[in-house]
Design a protein around this motif. Structure first.
Motif, PDB file in Angstrom:
ATOM      1  N   LYS A   1      -3.538  -2.229   0.336  1.00 35.56           N
ATOM      2  CA  LYS A   1      -4.467  -2.543  -0.754  1.00 35.56           C
ATOM      3  C   LYS A   1      -4.024  -3.825  -1.455  1.00 35.56           C
ATOM      4  O   LYS A   1      -4.847  -4.706  -1.744  1.00 35.56           O
ATOM      5  N   ASN A   2      -2.722  -3.964  -1.702  1.00 35.29           N
ATOM      6  CA  ASN A   2      -2.216  -5.163  -2.383  1.00 35.29           C
ATOM      7  C   ASN A   2      -2.373  -6.406  -1.511  1.00 35.29           C
ATOM      8  O   ASN A   2      -2.745  -7.480  -2.004  1.00 35.29           O
ATOM      9  N   LEU A   3      -2.130  -6.256  -0.213  1.00 36.79           N
ATOM     10  CA  LEU A   3      -2.283  -7.398   0.692  1.00 36.79           C
ATOM     11  C   LEU A   3      -3.752  -7.818   0.799  1.00 36.79           C
ATOM     12  O   LEU A   3      -4.053  -9.016   0.883  1.00 36.79           O
ATOM     13  N   PHE A   4      -4.654  -6.846   0.791  1.00 39.95           N
ATOM     14  CA  PHE A   4      -6.077  -7.189   0.828  1.00 39.95           C
ATOM     15  C   PHE A   4      -6.484  -7.939  -0.445  1.00 39.95           C
ATOM     16  O   PHE A   4      -7.267  -8.899  -0.386  1.00 39.95           O
ATOM     17  N   LYS A   5      -5.963  -7.516  -1.594  1.00 42.07           N
ATOM     18  CA  LYS A   5      -6.258  -8.216  -2.848  1.00 42.07           C
ATOM     19  C   LYS A   5      -5.743  -9.659  -2.795  1.00 42.07           C
ATOM     20  O   LYS A   5      -6.426 -10.582  -3.254  1.00 42.07           O
ATOM     21  N   GLU A   6      -4.544  -9.858  -2.229  1.00 39.62           N
ATOM     22  CA  GLU A   6      -4.007 -11.212  -2.096  1.00 39.62           C
ATOM     23  C   GLU A   6      -4.899 -12.051  -1.171  1.00 39.62           C
ATOM     24  O   GLU A   6      -5.132 -13.239  -1.415  1.00 39.62           O
ATOM     25  N   PHE A   7      -5.383 -11.411  -0.097  1.00 39.89           N
ATOM     26  CA  PHE A   7      -6.276 -12.105   0.835  1.00 39.89           C
ATOM     27  C   PHE A   7      -7.557 -12.562   0.125  1.00 39.89           C
ATOM     28  O   PHE A   7      -8.004 -13.705   0.293  1.00 39.89           O
ATOM     29  N   THR A   8      -8.198 -11.672  -0.653  1.00 39.75           N
ATOM     30  CA  THR A   8      -9.449 -12.027  -1.334  1.00 39.75           C
ATOM     31  C   THR A   8      -9.232 -13.139  -2.361  1.00 39.75           C
ATOM     32  O   THR A   8     -10.086 -14.022  -2.519  1.00 39.75           O
ATOM     33  N   LEU A   9      -8.075 -13.141  -3.047  1.00 35.84           N
ATOM     34  CA  LEU A   9      -7.774 -14.203  -4.006  1.00 35.84           C
ATOM     35  C   LEU A   9      -7.628 -15.550  -3.298  1.00 35.84           C
ATOM     36  O   LEU A   9      -8.116 -16.580  -3.782  1.00 35.84           O
ATOM     37  N   PHE A  10      -6.954 -15.544  -2.143  1.00 35.96           N
ATOM     38  CA  PHE A  10      -6.737 -16.781  -1.395  1.00 35.96           C
ATOM     39  C   PHE A  10      -8.063 -17.331  -0.865  1.00 35.96           C
ATOM     40  O   PHE A  10      -8.355 -18.531  -0.977  1.00 35.96           O
TER      41      PHE A  10
ATOM     42  N   GLN B   1     -13.789  -3.104   0.281  1.00 36.48           N
ATOM     43  CA  GLN B   1     -13.374  -2.880  -1.096  1.00 36.48           C
ATOM     44  C   GLN B   1     -11.883  -2.540  -1.126  1.00 36.48           C
ATOM     45  O   GLN B   1     -11.390  -1.874  -0.204  1.00 36.48           O
ATOM     46  N   PRO B   2     -11.158  -2.970  -2.160  1.00 35.47           N
ATOM     47  CA  PRO B   2      -9.715  -2.661  -2.230  1.00 35.47           C
ATOM     48  C   PRO B   2      -9.427  -1.167  -2.163  1.00 35.47           C
ATOM     49  O   PRO B   2      -8.410  -0.754  -1.580  1.00 35.47           O
ATOM     50  N   GLU B   3     -10.325  -0.337  -2.760  1.00 40.09           N
ATOM     51  CA  GLU B   3     -10.063   1.107  -2.785  1.00 40.09           C
ATOM     52  C   GLU B   3     -10.181   1.766  -1.414  1.00 40.09           C
ATOM     53  O   GLU B   3      -9.797   2.929  -1.254  1.00 40.09           O
ATOM     54  N   TYR B   4     -10.687   1.028  -0.414  1.00 39.31           N
ATOM     55  CA  TYR B   4     -10.718   1.577   0.937  1.00 39.31           C
ATOM     56  C   TYR B   4      -9.321   1.598   1.556  1.00 39.31           C
ATOM     57  O   TYR B   4      -9.052   2.370   2.482  1.00 39.31           O
ATOM     58  N   PHE B   5      -8.436   0.716   1.074  1.00 43.87           N
ATOM     59  CA  PHE B   5      -7.076   0.604   1.622  1.00 43.87           C
ATOM     60  C   PHE B   5      -6.113   1.467   0.807  1.00 43.87           C
ATOM     61  O   PHE B   5      -6.400   1.846  -0.330  1.00 43.87           O
ATOM     62  N   GLU B   6      -4.960   1.744   1.389  1.00 43.78           N
ATOM     63  CA  GLU B   6      -3.942   2.528   0.702  1.00 43.78           C
ATOM     64  C   GLU B   6      -2.618   1.780   0.691  1.00 43.78           C
ATOM     65  O   GLU B   6      -2.348   0.950   1.571  1.00 43.78           O
TER      66      GLU B   6
ATOM     67  N   ASP C   1       4.955 -14.314  -3.187  1.00 47.87           N
ATOM     68  CA  ASP C   1       6.163 -14.552  -3.985  1.00 47.87           C
ATOM     69  C   ASP C   1       5.820 -15.038  -5.391  1.00 47.87           C
ATOM     70  O   ASP C   1       6.350 -14.541  -6.389  1.00 47.87           O
ATOM     71  N   THR C   2       4.926 -16.018  -5.472  1.00 46.07           N
ATOM     72  CA  THR C   2       4.619 -16.619  -6.777  1.00 46.07           C
ATOM     73  C   THR C   2       3.675 -15.752  -7.599  1.00 46.07           C
ATOM     74  O   THR C   2       3.669 -15.839  -8.838  1.00 46.07           O
ATOM     75  N   GLY C   3       2.881 -14.931  -6.923  1.00 42.08           N
ATOM     76  CA  GLY C   3       1.946 -14.088  -7.663  1.00 42.08           C
ATOM     77  C   GLY C   3       2.646 -12.985  -8.429  1.00 42.08           C
ATOM     78  O   GLY C   3       2.185 -12.568  -9.505  1.00 42.08           O
ATOM     79  N   ASP C   4       3.742 -12.489  -7.875  1.00 45.51           N
ATOM     80  CA  ASP C   4       4.541 -11.451  -8.533  1.00 45.51           C
ATOM     81  C   ASP C   4       3.680 -10.244  -8.939  1.00 45.51           C
ATOM     82  O   ASP C   4       3.791  -9.720 -10.046  1.00 45.51           O
ATOM     83  N   ARG C   5       2.787  -9.817  -8.016  1.00 46.56           N
ATOM     84  CA  ARG C   5       1.903  -8.681  -8.327  1.00 46.56           C
ATOM     85  C   ARG C   5       2.332  -7.414  -7.591  1.00 46.56           C
ATOM     86  O   ARG C   5       1.673  -6.391  -7.702  1.00 46.56           O
ATOM     87  N   LEU C   6       3.410  -7.483  -6.817  1.00 48.26           N
ATOM     88  CA  LEU C   6       3.900  -6.325  -6.079  1.00 48.26           C
ATOM     89  C   LEU C   6       5.232  -5.873  -6.662  1.00 48.26           C
ATOM     90  O   LEU C   6       6.061  -6.711  -7.073  1.00 48.26           O
ATOM     91  N   ASN C   7       5.445  -4.549  -6.691  1.00 43.57           N
ATOM     92  CA  ASN C   7       6.758  -4.068  -7.128  1.00 43.57           C
ATOM     93  C   ASN C   7       7.756  -4.239  -5.989  1.00 43.57           C
ATOM     94  O   ASN C   7       7.389  -4.650  -4.885  1.00 43.57           O
ATOM     95  N   ASP C   8       8.993  -3.919  -6.244  1.00 43.56           N
ATOM     96  CA  ASP C   8      10.052  -4.193  -5.270  1.00 43.56           C
ATOM     97  C   ASP C   8       9.812  -3.481  -3.945  1.00 43.56           C
ATOM     98  O   ASP C   8       9.962  -4.074  -2.859  1.00 43.56           O
ATOM     99  N   GLU C   9       9.431  -2.206  -3.985  1.00 46.63           N
ATOM    100  CA  GLU C   9       9.220  -1.445  -2.756  1.00 46.63           C
ATOM    101  C   GLU C   9       8.039  -2.004  -1.968  1.00 46.63           C
ATOM    102  O   GLU C   9       8.127  -2.151  -0.741  1.00 46.63           O
TER     103      GLU C   9
END
Length: 467
Positions: A38-47, A29-34, A65-73
């Motif tokens: 967590k964002n990389l796992f979400k990208e993995f599940t979408l792919f 589950q995404p909430e298991y990651f921090e 890059d194209t998803g633009d779902r991550l902030n700059d940091e």
């Protein structure tokens, strides 16, 4: 640091190890990651959901890059660790799956505790305080089940081994019951005795409980119909082989000596627990089982529940008339069978017949009171039948109604002896039925009805005519 390295290891293998990813991705589950993981796992599940295959590092970076779902940091951190994540490393698959399962369990419990704190503080957006036990229960139940089914053509070794495996069963001390169940009651099953009032449902269960104790089994007897002492009284009469009415006149020393003698012959235990009629459900039984294990180191091998219809459902309320008896009793039966599966043991219970079934010498499944959903759920269901003729012979007739262990047509009806004063059942010779003599056996049971007799009479009239 160790937690971050483990999250990296899990994410690395998700992105580079196809066999591992297909075994564990469904349980993560995404909430298991921090943080960025967590964002990389979400990208993995979408792919994976879109392409059903693992991405290359270039493809994964383009998606980020194209998803633009991550902030700059988060983006800078993700680009920094991607080369390390996409560097395959040789890991022991079995160890990796076990370690991932443990990590998921730890994270689930941690998240549940944090949610519980927010619920207690009144800061949770949707949950109330009464939902805390459910939140913690779900977290503690997190586990991996990587079995995705039995392949008929490939898993022939496992299937052959299953056919020749000796299944653990709790045998009866009654020959015909062992015949119809292939040696006794297997684990994870719900077994039901159907009988009218006063026929012997509680007597049957008390006898079977006494028999199981004599075999050295741990037995739990839950009663909602009679007091704990009344159940114990019946079992005393059975095991001591004395009239139940004589117990109150027995000297204390003699009584204690008899009980001590019973204890010396078995290493099992018998616990009898009483609940108010209609108040207890499988949640109460589950709590009792956990409490007995904790406080008495007692783990039952079979449970008797006296009886199913006066239990409550843990999932729905019967008050108010909004739920019919079919749905309610079926729910109780399903919950009871689920308890048997959860604790890996057989459960024996009973149910009443309808008013018409009480005076019927040939009880069927249609005579089950309140809900036909009960026979649909039970693994074994049999009727206990009594009438004046059987009572005069100190016998009870047993009729198989449903049997998942054996062919229900074989030994469909048989009789057993009953000594009601000593609360005992025993084997008798079934070569001649009490209800019907061999020379009277002119047709199936339903031909004993008025219409059936008329048909038999008409047949006799024309039996001498030749065409």
């Amino acid at each position: 640091m160790e937690k971050i390295e483990l999250e990296q290891t899990i994410l690395r293998n998700l992105l580079t190890n196809d066999k591992y990813a297909r075994k564990v991705a469904a349980f993560l589950q995404p909430e298991y990651f921090e943080g960025v993981y967590k964002n990389l796992f979400k990208e993995f599940t979408l792919f994976i959901a879109k392409y059903n295959k693992l991405p290359s590092m270039e493809a994964f970076k383009i998606e980020i890059d194209t998803g633009d779902r991550l902030n700059d940091e988060q983006y800078r951190h993700a680009i920094e660790i991607l080369p390390n994540i996409f560097t395959p490393q040789s890991e022991n698959l079995e160890w990796l799956i076990d370690r991932t399962e443990k990590w998921c369990q730890d994270r689930a419990v941690f998240n549940a505790v944090m949610s519980s704190i927010s619920i207690i503080d009144g800061k949770h957006p949707s949950l109330q305080k009464n939902s805390i036990p459910d939140v913690l229960t779900k977290a503690l139940a997190v586990t991996f089940d990587t079995n995705i089914g039995h392949d008929y053509l490939e898993n022939i070794d496992e299937r052959f081994e299953f056919y020749h495996k000796q299944e653990e069963r709790i045998p009866f001390d009654l020959d015909y019951f062992n015949r119809i169940t292939k040696g006794g009651l297997p684990n994870k099953t719900l077994n039901i005795a159907l009988a009218g009032t006063g026929v012997g449902k509680s007597l049957f269960m008390c006898h079977c409980a006494a028999s199981a104790l004599s075999q050295g089994r741990n037995v739990l007897y839950i009663t909602m119909e009679m007091a704990e002492e009344r159940i114990a009284e019946r079992i005393d009469a059975n095991l001591m082989n004395i009239d139940i009415g004589a117990l109150e006149y027995m000297e204390e020393k003699k009584f204690k000596d008899r009980v001590k003698s019973i204890a010396e012959k078995t290493h099992g235990k018998l616990i009898i627990k009483e609940y108010p009629t209609g108040q207890a459900n499988t949640s109460h039984f589950r709590a009792l089982l956990n409490e007995l294990k904790l406080k008495k180191n007692f783990v039952p091998e079979i449970i008797f529940i006296d009886y199913l219809n006066i239990c409550a459902s843990s999932r729905m309320k019967s008050m108010g008339g909004s739920i019919n008896s079919y749905t309610y009793i079926k729910a109780i039966a399903e919950e009871m069978r689920g308890l048997a599966v959860e604790f890996n043991l057989p459960i024996m219970s009973a149910t009443q017949t309808t008013r018409s079934g009480y005076s019927n010498d040939d009880i069927g499944l249609e005579d089950t009171s309140e809900s036909f959903g009960l026979p649909a759920t039970a693994d074994l269901m049999f009727a206990l039948i009594s009438n004046d003729e059987l009572a005069n012979q100190n016998q009870i007739m047993v009729k198989q109604l449903k049997n998942r262990y054996n062919d229900p047509v074989t030994n469909q009806r048989f009789t057993i002896g009953v000594n009601r004063s000593k609360m005992k059942l025993y084997d008798i010779d079934n070569s001649i039925s009490v209800l019907r003599k061999p020379e009277e056996d002119t047709g199936p049971v339903f031909d004993n009805t008025t219409s059936g007799q008329r048909i038999q009479s008409e047949k006799k009239k024309f039996s001498n005519f030749k065409i």
